[in-house]
Design an enzyme around this catalytic site. Structure first.
Site, PDB file in Angstrom:
ATOM      1  CG  HIS A 152     -38.194   3.081  -3.690  1.00 16.84           C
ATOM      2  ND1 HIS A 152     -38.182   3.107  -5.065  1.00 16.84           N
ATOM      3  CD2 HIS A 152     -37.654   1.884  -3.338  1.00 16.84           C
ATOM      4  CE1 HIS A 152     -37.652   1.981  -5.526  1.00 16.84           C
ATOM      5  NE2 HIS A 152     -37.318   1.225  -4.493  1.00 16.84           N
ATOM      6  CE  LYS A 156     -34.151   3.815  -3.750  1.00 19.18           C
ATOM      7  NZ  LYS A 156     -33.118   2.947  -3.119  1.00 19.18           N
TER       8      LYS A 156
END
Length: 263
Positions: A152, A156
């Site tokens: 990601h 995040k």
């Protein structure tokens, strides 16, 4: 259907706002942000033609606007409290915020059922990601040696991702328990083998330029199988969000996982 968006200044929340505006049967009636500077969304250049109030207090918005549904894409530390507040006001909820414990999900489900309102919490709203999880669940029955790598963007906040955890939970339902790796393996750097769930290893990658990606790697004698899904743009999640908002009208409980409302 009157919809409010919580966390509208985040990347996902911003995309949800644009999606609600595109859907003819959905009406954007309010947006929420932590300590907002604006009082109306029209103060933001991109939305200058709109007249939608901005709130900083969730309860105040629920009491004044009375939306049919709230879509919440905030951060893990407030996801649970936000969802509980929404349900306690007898308002439907679609939640993409991650980090819920099984106990929290169970409690929220009890609230939804007591109020007879629909809600959905999903780690991932991309249909392709749901298929990836389902394929992995089926493969795990035959390939118990498996590891998950999720990748990601570097903003995040939680690791591993909700999608990775959900994938592992689904595979554990069909997979023979195997503790992955050598019995006497030694980590020369702590955490090198990743996190562990039911004997499976989960690895988290955080880099700029990424959006949301995951691969499930299976190994067996003389063969391997890799199942991968990539979201290159947050638009990939929006059809699932819109579907979930509409689906809450038919529910009188809380559902965990988009796969449980797909035909």
């Amino acid at each position: 259907m009157k919809v409010a968006v919580s966390g509208f200044k985040g990347r996902m929340g911003h995309e949800v706002v644009k999606t609600i505006l595109r859907e003819e049967d959905l009406e954007l009636v309010a947006v929420l942000d932590h300590e907002p500077k604006e009082k109306n969304i029209r103060e933001i250049v991109e939305f200058s033609s709109l007249d939608v109030p901005v709130y900083g207090d969730l309860s105040e918005m629920l009491e004044e606007i009375k939306p049919d549904c709230v879509v919440d894409f905030t951060i893990p530390k407030v996801g649970y409290s936000n969802t509980k507040t929404i349900l306690e006001h007898s308002v439907r909820a679609v939640v993409g915020t991650t980090g819920f414990t099984p106990e929290q999900i169970s409690e929220l489900k009890s609230i939804a059922e007591s109020k007879k309102i629909g809600a959905l919490i999903a780690p991932n709203f991309a249909v392709g990601a749901v298929l990836m999880m389902q394929f992995a669940q089926k493969a795990a029955k035959y390939f118990p040696n498996v590891e998950i790598i999720e990748l990601h963007h570097d903003n995040k906040l939680d690791a591993p991702s909700g999608t990775a955890v959900k994938t592992a939970e689904m595979m554990a339902e069909t997979r023979e328990f195997v503790k992955q790796g050598a019995a006497d393996e030694v980590e020369l750097i702590e955490g090198a083998r990743g996190g562990e769930y039911e004997g499976m290893r989960i690895h988290s990658v955080r880099l700029p330029g990424l959006v949301a990606h995951q691969e499930v790697i299976f190994g067996a004698e003389g063969q391997g199988l890799t199942i991968r899904h990539d979201s290159y743009d947050r638009i990939s999640f929006m059809s699932g969000v819109a579907l979930s908002v509409r689906k809450t009208k038919e529910l009188e409980t809380l559902i965990y996982g988009l796969e449980n409302i797909l035909d």
